[in-house]
Scaffold this active site. Structure first.
Site, PDB file in Angstrom:
ATOM      1  N   GLN A  46       6.527 -15.943  83.417  1.00  0.00           N
ATOM      2  CA  GLN A  46       6.753 -17.296  83.909  1.00  0.00           C
ATOM      3  C   GLN A  46       7.179 -17.179  85.373  1.00  0.00           C
ATOM      4  OE1 GLN A  46       6.854 -20.615  81.786  1.00  0.00           O
ATOM      5  NE2 GLN A  46       5.170 -19.192  81.490  1.00  0.00           N
ATOM      6  N   ARG A  66       5.737 -25.097  71.555  1.00  0.00           N
ATOM      7  CA  ARG A  66       5.376 -24.185  72.635  1.00  0.00           C
ATOM      8  C   ARG A  66       5.526 -22.720  72.235  1.00  0.00           C
ATOM      9  NH1 ARG A  66      10.093 -26.813  74.280  1.00  0.00           N
ATOM     10  NH2 ARG A  66      11.938 -25.479  74.489  1.00  0.00           N
ATOM     11  N   ASP A  67       5.065 -21.865  73.158  1.00  0.00           N
ATOM     12  CA  ASP A  67       5.270 -20.414  73.115  1.00  0.00           C
ATOM     13  C   ASP A  67       4.503 -19.718  71.990  1.00  0.00           C
ATOM     14  OD1 ASP A  67       7.020 -21.201  75.090  1.00  0.00           O
ATOM     15  OD2 ASP A  67       8.824 -20.962  73.875  1.00  0.00           O
ATOM     16  N   TRP A 110      13.663 -22.408  88.810  1.00  0.00           N
ATOM     17  CA  TRP A 110      12.607 -22.642  87.824  1.00  0.00           C
ATOM     18  C   TRP A 110      11.703 -23.791  88.278  1.00  0.00           C
ATOM     19  CZ3 TRP A 110      10.979 -26.674  84.753  1.00  0.00           C
ATOM     20  CH2 TRP A 110      10.192 -26.340  83.653  1.00  0.00           C
ATOM     21  N   SER A 154       5.104 -20.430  78.274  1.00  0.00           N
ATOM     22  CA  SER A 154       5.029 -19.083  77.707  1.00  0.00           C
ATOM     23  C   SER A 154       4.050 -18.924  76.557  1.00  0.00           C
ATOM     24  CB  SER A 154       6.417 -18.666  77.230  1.00  0.00           C
ATOM     25  OG  SER A 154       7.228 -18.452  78.340  1.00  0.00           O
ATOM     26  N   ASN A 188      10.948 -16.330  84.806  1.00  0.00           N
ATOM     27  CA  ASN A 188      11.701 -16.307  83.553  1.00  0.00           C
ATOM     28  C   ASN A 188      10.930 -15.491  82.532  1.00  0.00           C
ATOM     29  OD1 ASN A 188      10.669 -19.224  83.999  1.00  0.00           O
ATOM     30  ND2 ASN A 188      10.939 -19.314  81.822  1.00  0.00           N
ATOM     31  N   ASP A 189      10.492 -16.048  81.428  1.00  0.00           N
ATOM     32  CA  ASP A 189      10.037 -15.248  80.288  1.00  0.00           C
ATOM     33  C   ASP A 189       8.914 -14.260  80.593  1.00  0.00           C
ATOM     34  OD1 ASP A 189      11.470 -17.423  79.421  1.00  0.00           O
ATOM     35  OD2 ASP A 189       9.838 -18.295  78.264  1.00  0.00           O
ATOM     36  N   GLU A 221      12.448 -21.375  70.303  1.00  0.00           N
ATOM     37  CA  GLU A 221      11.623 -20.903  71.431  1.00  0.00           C
ATOM     38  C   GLU A 221      11.187 -19.425  71.316  1.00  0.00           C
ATOM     39  OE1 GLU A 221      13.059 -23.567  75.226  1.00  0.00           O
ATOM     40  OE2 GLU A 221      13.948 -21.594  75.061  1.00  0.00           O
ATOM     41  N   TRP A 244      15.656 -11.072  82.051  1.00  0.00           N
ATOM     42  CA  TRP A 244      17.046 -10.733  82.353  1.00  0.00           C
ATOM     43  C   TRP A 244      17.507 -11.673  83.463  1.00  0.00           C
ATOM     44  CZ3 TRP A 244      19.327  -5.457  84.285  1.00  0.00           C
ATOM     45  CH2 TRP A 244      20.604  -5.300  83.739  1.00  0.00           C
TER      46      TRP A 244
HETATM   47  C1  FRU Z   1      12.107 -20.190  77.461  1.00  0.00           C
HETATM   48  C2  FRU Z   1      11.200 -21.336  77.863  1.00  0.00           C
HETATM   49  C3  FRU Z   1      10.007 -21.414  76.973  1.00  0.00           C
HETATM   50  C4  FRU Z   1       9.001 -22.103  77.832  1.00  0.00           C
HETATM   51  C5  FRU Z   1       9.291 -21.499  79.168  1.00  0.00           C
HETATM   52  C6  FRU Z   1       9.041 -22.402  80.322  1.00  0.00           C
HETATM   53  O1  FRU Z   1      12.823 -19.658  78.515  1.00  0.00           O
HETATM   54  O2  FRU Z   1      11.928 -22.528  77.862  1.00  0.00           O
HETATM   55  O3  FRU Z   1      10.253 -22.063  75.749  1.00  0.00           O
HETATM   56  O4  FRU Z   1       7.703 -21.852  77.428  1.00  0.00           O
HETATM   57  O5  FRU Z   1      10.651 -21.142  79.155  1.00  0.00           O
HETATM   58  O6  FRU Z   1       9.210 -21.750  81.532  1.00  0.00           O
END
Ligand code: FRU
Length: 710
Positions: free
Chosen positions: A308, A411-412, A316, A349, A291-292, A460, A532
């Site tokens: 990620q 987070r992030d 996921w 992230s 993901n991210d 996020e 994406w």
């Molecule tokens: C966004 C998210 C972030 C988090 C990550 C976990 O897509 O939810 O906020 O850090 O993915 O995979």
């Protein structure tokens, strides 16, 4: 009727000693009622459940149609079920059991002379898990000939406060069940252990121990039989050491551990990067889920993209930071996972910076460190950092966490250097009393952080940067962007962001999320990539990254707005050019792109719709239309405003196997749309509908793959 037949059979089996060796079914819970069992309380309802109850995760693994399921009225209800007395006449009692784990309050019990002599509970003691029932058994040979009673109890409340039981039998052959903590040992002599994965199989807790010490724990959909794909677990860091893979629960017949293949290569990777659904100029991980984008930074002559990554699943989970590097943001080399889940939690992230002045002290021999900021999403969720002076090896800071829990959602972290105040600034997503906010912190050494301010209604994955308006370095504005890519423009004094615009939409398509811009790009460009959400069913990988997009601010009637443009480095992918000079196009004209067959393409077109209603492309089955009446771009059903400018408009279209990214209105309109192109269709077409349009310029570039070619 079913239940009548079944009780008749049951009666026969129990009453006929000549069938002594055959199994004796004690209960199968197939009838309308529990009779002859007695129920008390509400938890078990008035009769057996037919599978899943309302509000329950899917219940599976029970036999035939019914089972005893104590989720009636939810987790909090209590109750018991008790069997009539029966005689122990086989060596084993086998049963299927699932639900919550609580030996005292959720149990199937065997009672002899009023005493509990055997007891079993479900497997789940934490959120997540599975409602699947599993085979278990007791050896009851020591009680041969005794009278016994079975009782199922549910006195548990809250999460996993229920139990599922089915198919209780007396048998002389021990039913095959599950092994706890099944293990296989290896001496690490190869780069990988290839692990067999079956998408959708129950997740097993797989712990890697190095010389007996647990190092990392993952939830893996292990294939007990044939694998859908193989996930390489990199073990090169522990060469020569004793590795143990421990699986919390494994069926006795499972081949999963035996099937693991130690190798220096990925198993079944002959078509790596040439898979039919692999994006050819978009980054995606070799194996598993992404993901991210994370930790995006230019360091030592390379762009770094962390991401990620679930190395062991198509979906996921197990968040690691995968790592890839590139010289041009287009050709990527994946280097393996750099941040692994640890005792503080999975690695969520965050961003990265180069600490040029070595304010952190992590630099070595005059080399400035690259510093990564991440969220360790355990309980509590905290922020941590890791550093490197070679861009390859990363060390988690021994003083982690650098920021402790503030609220349940935090987070992030995205960190930037603020030159005027000579401070580091961290923007962190924090949920405060149900409100999604971004909080600002400052630091002089990247390790100690002070809260300075908060901005509400962002969710996020923040990014935060300054951009000149129309290239004017004396007129710069700050942009704060959330995961959806909606943003606000404003000013920043080093402590607080003051918005000067409303929330403005970012991308106008679908499945573009959590974008992040590279830090420290030498020529000062602000280049962002997004996650994406391109789904690739049947592949050993899933999801990808968007194109690298250069961001600018431009003045509009409504104030400055952000523009998105594919980076110029993408021109390196151009393989074959088709240029069609200015022409008019009306309904029924020959398709100007009829001669072209392209797997991958970049199309640039400028036009004046004139009296045409639509300028309509079809690219391998996907539609990209300019609707001149609505003055909108439409990409496979996703519409976005792109007003005509002096009767003109233009489109830039990138088409990969996994989707299209369309740019219009000088970059104010960016429409990314995932789309799985049919491998058999490489056709392109262009039509005018409703009238005659002028096509002032049309360029089609067939593109080459960005992946290494054999
Ligand atoms: C966004 C998210 C972030 C988090 C990550 C976990 O897509 O939810 O906020 O850090 O993915 O995979």
């Amino acid at each position: 009727m079913h239940s009548l037949i079944r009780s008749a059979l049951l009666f026969t089996a129990m009453a006929t000693p000549c069938f002594a060796a055959s199994d004796v079914v004690i209960a199968d819970f197939e009838g309308e009622s529990y009779s002859p069992w007695k129920a008390t309380g509400e938890a078990f309802g008035s009769g057996p459940a037919r599978g899943t109850l309302p509000g329950q995760m899917p219940v599976e693994g029970f036999k035939d149609k019914g089972l005893a399921n104590s989720f009636h009225r939810g987790d909090d209800s209590a109750g018991t079920l008790e069997s009539p007395e029966f005689r122990i006449e086989r060596k084993f009692i086998g049963f299927l059991i699932g639900g919550g784990k609580n030996a005292e309050k959720l149990a199937l019990q065997l009672l002899i002379d009023g005493k509990v002599v055997r007891s079993a509970t479900g497997p789940n003691d934490r959120p997540g898990g599975s409602e699947a029932l599993a085979q278990e058994s007791w050896d009851v040979s020591e009680f041969a000939g005794k009278q016994a009673i079975l009782r199922i109890i549910d006195d548990a409340k809250g999460g996993w406060g229920h139990i599922n039981v089915d198919h209780i039998v007396q048998t002389d052959i021990k039913p095959k069940g599950y092994l706890s903590n099944a293990e296989r040992e290896f001496t690490a002599s190869t780069r990988y252990l290839n692990i067999p994965i079956k998408n959708g199989a129950p997740k097993r807790v797989v712990t890697l121990l190095v010389d007996g010490q647990p190092v990392v724990r993952n939830d893996i959909e292990l294939a007990d039989g044939a694998a859908d794909w193989w996930a390489p677990m990199e073990v090169s860091a522990w060469q020569g050491k004793k590795l143990t893979l421990r699986v919390d629960k494994l069926h006795e017949d499972s081949k999963a551990l035996a099937a693991i293949v130690p190798s220096d290569e990925f198993k079944e990777a002959a078509d790596l990067y040439r898979e039919p659904m692999r994006g050819q100029f978009h980054f995606s991980p070799m194996r598993g889920w992404n993901n991210d984008p994370n930790g995006m930074v230019f360091y030592n002559g390379e762009y770094h993209l962390f991401f990620q990554h679930n190395p062991y699943g198509w979906g996921w989970g197990n968040m690691h930071w995968g790592h890839a590097v590139s010289k041009d943001m287009v050709h990527w080399e994946e280097l393996g996972d750099k941040l692994l889940p640890d005792e503080m939690g999975p690695m969520f992230s965050g961003g990265a910076v180069v600490d040029w002045k070595n304010t952190s002290g992590f630099g070595k021999d005059g080399k400035p460190p690259m510093v990564l900021f991440y969220t360790a999403a355990g309980n509590p969720t905290v922020q941590g950092l890791a550093y490197s002076t070679d861009g390859r090896n990363f060390t988690k800071y021994e003083g982690n966490p650098i920021l402790k829990q503030i609220t349940p959602g935090n987070r992030d972290p995205k960190v930037i250097w603020h030159e005027p105040t000579q401070r580091w600034v961290m923007v962190l997503y924090v949920e405060v009393e149900g409100v999604h906010t971004m909080q600002f912190f400052t630091s002089t050494n990247l390790k100690e952080w002070t809260f300075t301010s908060q901005t509400d209604h962002f969710f996020e994955c923040p990014d935060f940067f300054e951009l000149p308006v129309d290239g004017d370095e004396s007129n710069k504005k700050w942009v704060l962007i959330g995961a959806s890519s909606e943003y606000r423009i404003g000013s920043f004094d080093g402590k607080a962001f003051t918005p000067e615009s409303p929330m403005i939409p970012g991308h106008r398509g679908k499945g573009f999320y959590a974008a992040q811009a590279f830090s420290d790009v030498p020529d000062g460009r602000r280049i962002l990539m997004g996650w994406w959400q391109t789904e690739t069913k049947g592949m050993a990988f899933n999801q990808s990254m968007s194109l690298p997009l250069e961001l600018k601010l431009t003045k509009t009637g409504a104030g400055p707005r952000m523009t998105f443009a594919p980076v110029k480095e993408l021109e390196n992918l151009r393989a074959k050019e088709h240029r069609i000079p200015s022409f008019t196009l009306k309904p029924g004209d020959k398709n100007p792109l009829g001669e072209i067959q392209a797997d991958l393409s970049e199309i640039r077109v400028s036009f004046e719709p004139g009296d045409a209603n639509e300028i309509a492309f079809n690219i391998r089955g996907a539609t990209v239309t300019y609707d001149a009446r609505k003055q909108e771009v439409e990409v496979n059903g996703h519409r976005a405003p792109a007003p005509l400018r002096d009767g003109k408009q233009s489109l830039t279209i990138y088409s990969d196997r996994i989707g299209l990214e369309v740019f219009s209105d000088e970059g104010l309109c960016f429409v990314p749309v995932p789309f799985n192109a049919d491998p058999g269709n490489r056709k392109l077409s262009l039509e005018a509908h409703g009238g005659t349009a002028k096509i002032s310029s049309l360029e089609v570039h067939e593109l080459r793959s960005a992946w290494p070619q054999k």
